[in-house]
Each structure stands twice: as C-alpha cells, then as structure tokens.
Design a protein around this motif. Structure first.
Motif, mmCIF file in Angstrom:
data_model
loop_
_atom_site.group_PDB
_atom_site.id
_atom_site.type_symbol
_atom_site.label_atom_id
_atom_site.label_comp_id
_atom_site.label_asym_id
_atom_site.label_seq_id
_atom_site.Cartn_x
_atom_site.Cartn_y
_atom_site.Cartn_z
ATOM 1 N N ARG A 125 88.077 -51.082 16.623
ATOM 2 C CA ARG A 125 87.774 -52.570 16.149
ATOM 3 C C ARG A 125 88.527 -52.376 14.886
ATOM 4 O O ARG A 125 87.731 -53.258 13.784
ATOM 5 C CB ARG A 125 86.537 -52.726 16.188
ATOM 6 C CG ARG A 125 85.825 -52.780 17.495
ATOM 7 C CD ARG A 125 84.312 -53.408 17.706
ATOM 8 N NE ARG A 125 84.046 -53.264 18.978
ATOM 9 C CZ ARG A 125 84.115 -54.007 20.072
ATOM 10 N NH1 ARG A 125 84.981 -55.260 19.826
ATOM 11 N NH2 ARG A 125 83.708 -53.931 21.151
ATOM 12 N N ASN A 126 89.549 -51.913 14.676
ATOM 13 C CA ASN A 126 90.356 -51.976 13.299
ATOM 14 C C ASN A 126 90.013 -51.066 12.289
ATOM 15 O O ASN A 126 90.279 -51.308 11.101
ATOM 16 C CB ASN A 126 90.931 -53.289 12.996
ATOM 17 C CG ASN A 126 91.784 -54.245 14.091
ATOM 18 O OD1 ASN A 126 92.596 -53.619 14.464
ATOM 19 N ND2 ASN A 126 91.083 -55.080 14.345
ATOM 20 N N TYR A 127 88.876 -50.119 12.512
ATOM 21 C CA TYR A 127 88.461 -49.406 11.501
ATOM 22 C C TYR A 127 89.275 -48.507 10.846
ATOM 23 O O TYR A 127 90.182 -47.819 11.786
ATOM 24 C CB TYR A 127 87.020 -48.508 12.052
ATOM 25 C CG TYR A 127 86.492 -47.456 11.066
ATOM 26 C CD1 TYR A 127 85.535 -48.233 10.072
ATOM 27 C CD2 TYR A 127 86.625 -46.273 11.157
ATOM 28 C CE1 TYR A 127 85.089 -47.408 9.262
ATOM 29 C CE2 TYR A 127 86.107 -45.548 10.124
ATOM 30 C CZ TYR A 127 85.140 -45.962 9.093
ATOM 31 O OH TYR A 127 84.404 -45.330 8.047
ATOM 32 N N PRO A 128 89.449 -48.388 9.860
ATOM 33 C CA PRO A 128 90.921 -47.542 9.249
ATOM 34 C C PRO A 128 90.912 -46.088 9.125
ATOM 35 O O PRO A 128 91.825 -45.608 8.580
ATOM 36 C CB PRO A 128 91.047 -47.958 7.718
ATOM 37 C CG PRO A 128 89.885 -48.381 7.349
ATOM 38 C CD PRO A 128 89.016 -48.790 8.510
ATOM 39 N N LYS A 129 89.613 -45.394 9.443
ATOM 40 C CA LYS A 129 89.597 -43.950 9.161
ATOM 41 C C LYS A 129 88.898 -43.335 10.244
ATOM 42 O O LYS A 129 88.577 -43.832 11.412
ATOM 43 C CB LYS A 129 88.664 -43.840 7.943
ATOM 44 C CG LYS A 129 89.114 -44.267 6.615
ATOM 45 C CD LYS A 129 90.648 -43.563 6.183
ATOM 46 C CE LYS A 129 91.084 -44.188 4.961
ATOM 47 N NZ LYS A 129 92.384 -43.400 4.569
ATOM 48 N N SER A 130 88.713 -42.031 10.243
ATOM 49 C CA SER A 130 88.363 -41.199 11.325
ATOM 50 C C SER A 130 86.994 -40.806 11.360
ATOM 51 O O SER A 130 86.476 -40.038 11.943
ATOM 52 C CB SER A 130 89.287 -39.891 11.335
ATOM 53 O OG SER A 130 90.575 -40.393 11.604
ATOM 54 N N ASN A 167 93.002 -30.648 19.685
ATOM 55 C CA ASN A 167 93.713 -31.514 20.771
ATOM 56 C C ASN A 167 92.968 -32.546 21.312
ATOM 57 O O ASN A 167 92.889 -33.193 22.294
ATOM 58 C CB ASN A 167 94.058 -30.588 21.753
ATOM 59 C CG ASN A 167 95.301 -29.745 21.659
ATOM 60 O OD1 ASN A 167 96.159 -29.991 20.977
ATOM 61 N ND2 ASN A 167 95.039 -28.387 21.929
ATOM 62 N N ALA A 168 92.008 -33.216 20.221
ATOM 63 C CA ALA A 168 91.244 -34.520 20.664
ATOM 64 C C ALA A 168 91.559 -35.386 19.495
ATOM 65 O O ALA A 168 92.425 -35.496 18.310
ATOM 66 C CB ALA A 168 89.884 -34.125 20.291
ATOM 67 N N TYR A 169 91.584 -36.831 19.933
ATOM 68 C CA TYR A 169 91.577 -37.981 19.227
ATOM 69 C C TYR A 169 90.454 -38.454 18.200
ATOM 70 O O TYR A 169 89.263 -38.281 18.706
ATOM 71 C CB TYR A 169 92.320 -39.289 20.182
ATOM 72 C CG TYR A 169 92.522 -40.619 19.429
ATOM 73 C CD1 TYR A 169 93.747 -40.566 18.832
ATOM 74 C CD2 TYR A 169 91.517 -41.489 18.967
ATOM 75 C CE1 TYR A 169 94.079 -41.848 18.300
ATOM 76 C CE2 TYR A 169 91.684 -42.355 18.044
ATOM 77 C CZ TYR A 169 93.195 -42.962 17.551
ATOM 78 O OH TYR A 169 93.154 -44.082 17.073
ATOM 79 N N PRO A 170 90.553 -38.621 16.993
ATOM 80 C CA PRO A 170 89.424 -39.024 16.171
ATOM 81 C C PRO A 170 89.235 -40.424 16.694
ATOM 82 O O PRO A 170 89.550 -41.444 16.140
ATOM 83 C CB PRO A 170 90.032 -38.848 14.655
ATOM 84 C CG PRO A 170 91.494 -39.049 14.950
ATOM 85 C CD PRO A 170 91.772 -38.559 16.050
ATOM 86 N N SER A 171 87.953 -40.609 17.229
ATOM 87 C CA SER A 171 87.699 -41.760 18.010
ATOM 88 C C SER A 171 87.530 -43.025 17.185
ATOM 89 O O SER A 171 87.771 -44.132 17.509
ATOM 90 C CB SER A 171 86.384 -41.482 18.856
ATOM 91 O OG SER A 171 86.076 -42.668 19.460
ATOM 92 N N PRO A 172 86.997 -42.655 15.883
ATOM 93 C CA PRO A 172 86.584 -44.026 15.059
ATOM 94 C C PRO A 172 88.005 -44.823 14.826
ATOM 95 O O PRO A 172 88.109 -45.900 14.281
ATOM 96 C CB PRO A 172 85.885 -43.421 13.803
ATOM 97 C CG PRO A 172 85.112 -42.441 14.348
ATOM 98 C CD PRO A 172 86.256 -41.717 15.474
ATOM 99 N N GLY A 181 79.361 -39.119 9.963
ATOM 100 C CA GLY A 181 79.278 -39.300 11.355
ATOM 101 C C GLY A 181 80.520 -39.932 11.987
ATOM 102 O O GLY A 181 81.353 -40.426 11.266
ATOM 103 N N PHE A 182 80.666 -39.779 13.258
ATOM 104 C CA PHE A 182 81.832 -40.162 13.889
ATOM 105 C C PHE A 182 81.447 -39.941 15.417
ATOM 106 O O PHE A 182 80.547 -39.421 15.948
ATOM 107 C CB PHE A 182 83.071 -39.344 13.716
ATOM 108 C CG PHE A 182 82.787 -37.881 13.684
ATOM 109 C CD1 PHE A 182 82.952 -37.036 14.711
ATOM 110 C CD2 PHE A 182 82.618 -37.281 12.434
ATOM 111 C CE1 PHE A 182 82.429 -35.678 14.774
ATOM 112 C CE2 PHE A 182 82.448 -35.683 12.320
ATOM 113 C CZ PHE A 182 82.318 -35.041 13.796
ATOM 114 N N HIS A 183 82.470 -40.760 16.221
ATOM 115 C CA HIS A 183 81.942 -40.683 17.757
ATOM 116 C C HIS A 183 82.256 -39.141 18.308
ATOM 117 O O HIS A 183 83.104 -38.554 17.862
ATOM 118 C CB HIS A 183 83.056 -41.510 18.662
ATOM 119 C CG HIS A 183 83.177 -43.071 18.090
ATOM 120 N ND1 HIS A 183 84.045 -43.782 18.236
ATOM 121 C CD2 HIS A 183 82.130 -43.695 17.309
ATOM 122 C CE1 HIS A 183 83.981 -44.909 17.752
ATOM 123 N NE2 HIS A 183 82.631 -45.083 17.242
#
Length: 336
Positions: free
Chosen positions: A167-172, A158-163, A200-202
């Motif tokens: 800034r228009n990054y197209p993936k998670s 239940n979380a949003y994939p922050s990337p 890596g990701f936020h």
C-alpha cells in the motif's frame, strides 16, 4: 493558482509581486506558504529549506499539532533494492495487494500440512531477523539504519521484505518510538537513551524494546503488554473463540493503569479456532486511560492522543490438534 498569490517570502526584494513558482515538495506535503516570485525568494524562504538543521534534516510537517515529543526526521533515504532472483508480491510494483483485498471478509484458511511447514519456515526467518535488528537498538543508531539491517537480512535469506511498497509503504520495517503506537516510517531520527522502540514487519511479528536505561513506567508498560500477549496465547486451542482474546487482554491492561488501542482491532479472524488456522495476536497498549490514536500527515504513523507511551508485541500462532504452536517464538525474556 500561483499567479493569483503574491510572493510569500518574508522579505521579497521585488516588492511581493504575483508568485511564479511553488515548491513542489511543500505542495505535496501540504505545507502552506511556499509560493515565490523567483528562485531568489524560494532559496531564501522555502519552509523545508529554511527549517533544515545543521545536519540537513527537517520536519516535513511543521504545522501539524503533534501530541508528544516525537517528530519525523526527513529526508527519507531512497527505496532499497531487492535482487532480481527474489520473487515479488503482486504489490511490489504498484502498491496494490489485490489478492488480499479480494479475500477480505473471507473465513480463516485451513492450511495444509505443506503450507504449515512454509509458515514455520518464514516465521523462523522472521524471528532471526527481528532478533538481529533488536540487537542494534542502542543509543545513536537511526531508525533508517535499523530498516537497512532488516532489509539486508531479509534479502540475504532470499526473501522479499514484505512491508516494502505494501500500500505504498516506503520501507521494509516499522520503527515506532515512545508515543508512536504503530507504523512509524524509519527515518534519520537517532535512538536516545530512555526511548522505547517497537520493531516489526510482516512475518508476522514485532516487539518493544528499551533503549539504554528506561524509566520504571516504561518498564511497566512493556511488561504489561507482553503479559497481555502471553496470557491471550494460553487460551488458544481448537474450539476457543477468537472474541475471547480481547476478554483476556483488556482486564490485564486496565489493572496496570493502561488502555487497549481500539482502532486497530481483529481483522479476518472470527468464530471458532480450528486446527490448521494461522493468525497473529498483537495487543497495542497505551499508558494511562486513553485508547485513541492520532495520525500524522504521512498517512501511516499513529500516535497516542495524549503523548503518553505505547507498546506492542506480536506473535504468529498455529492452532494444532491439541493446542497452539507459537511459530515465531523466541528465547528472549527481557526487553529492557
């Protein structure tokens, strides 16, 4: 403009008259030589169509001078969806993180106890997702498939994939292989035995892993990068200076024949560490003496200037009254 350019097909059956169309995808990607007099020449000689291999993939920037062996492998998959019940960040629609931009240059926030608990929760979820993604980093899987794993695991919590659309990054997630320092967009490139990959990701966290059997130089790079992070974490406590983090990392990298990337430096953390501050440390370490980077035309991917490999590790930290808590801490000690 196309009316002033002759047909650029290699063998135009119409005698190379003024072109009447331009491939819109080539134009967007900055690929030259895509003006044609008609559909016949377009289908015969469009660079994107012509350079696709038997699997239907292609390099969108064939004229770019790459520094190593890595190439983008397009086409990218479509934008992944997020269920309606999951709250969106403000940039989810237009790519603009306005709140972040407004806060740029402000001193680090002192988190309340409630906010600290929220940080612990999101950091724990981030670690679960990264460990899951890393377990699939094996020869044969594509980086797009790893992105799908990260995306699905995130929305399942239940979380949003922050990337996604930041800034228009197209993936998670970011999947940076071999000489790529950071921010490589997941695509159809399959992992190969001997690769190293940073996932890596936020959350905020990332780690570098060996794929199959890797060479000793790559093992040394991964060990060195992890040591840089671990030793930097040890100095974190109330009263410590943020600037001293770099003073710990740099000598370790140099002693192991590596260089610290300088163009991605600390942002938002200056002065003295205080209880309630949360921040990340993420050393980016290159093999050899070159610390510079080169950017691909996708405006995201950064690679080493000499094509040598790069590694990175990141953890999110919380300064406590007595020291530091690694919010994203995992149990894994070997990365290859």
């Amino acid at each position: 403009m196309s009316a002033t350019v002759l047909c650029q097909a290699k063998s135009c059956p119409n005698g190379y008259p003024p072109s009447r169309l331009e491939c819109p995808t080539c134009s967007k990607l900055g690929i030259r030589g895509s003006f044609f007099c008609g559909q016949e020449c377009f289908k015969a000689d469009c660079k994107l169509l012509f350079e696709r291999d038997s699997s239907g993939t292609y390099n969108p920037f064939p004229n770019f001078e790459y520094t190593g062996s890595m190439r983008p492998v397009y086409p990218l998959s479509g934008k992944r969806t997020v269920p309606d019940h999951i709250p969106r960040p403000e940039y989810a629609a237009d790519g603009k993180p306005l709140a972040e931009d407004r806060a740029f240059g402000a001193p680090p926030t002192i988190l309340t106890l409630e906010e600290q608990e929220k940080m612990r929760t999101v950091s724990r979820l981030g670690r679960e997702i990264l460990d899951l993604a890393a377990s699939h980093a094996k020869p044969g899987i594509t980086t797009d498939e790893i992105d799908e794993i990260v995306h699905n695991a995130t929305i399942e919590r239940n979380a949003y994939p922050s990337p996604l659309n930041y800034r228009n990054y197209p993936k998670s997630t970011c999947t940076s292989i071999n000489e790529v320092i950071c921010h490589r967009i997941p695509d159809k490139r399959k992992l190969k035995n001997g690769d190293i990959i940073n996932i890596g990701f936020h959350a905020d966290l990332n780690a570098t892993y060996g794929v199959g059997e890797i060479d000793e130089e790559s093992k040394k790079l991964i060990r060195t990068t992890r040591e840089c992070l671990d030793e930097a974490i040890k100095i974190c406590k109330p009263g410590a200076l943020f600037r001293d983090i770099g003073k710990v990392i740099e000598p370790i990298a140099r002693a192991n024949g590596c260089a610290t990337v300088r163009n991605y430096t600390g942002h938002g953390a200056v002065g003295t560490m205080k209880p309630g501050m949360a921040f990340t440390i993420e050393p980016m370490i290159n093999l050899g003496p070159n610390w510079g980077d080169t950017h691909w035309p996708d405006n995201w991917t950064a690679t080493t200037t000499d094509g040598k490999r790069s590694a990175q590790f990141e953890e999110t930290l919380l300064i406590t009254e007595t020291g530091v808590e690694v919010l994203t801490a995992g149990t894994r000690k070997d990365y290859y």
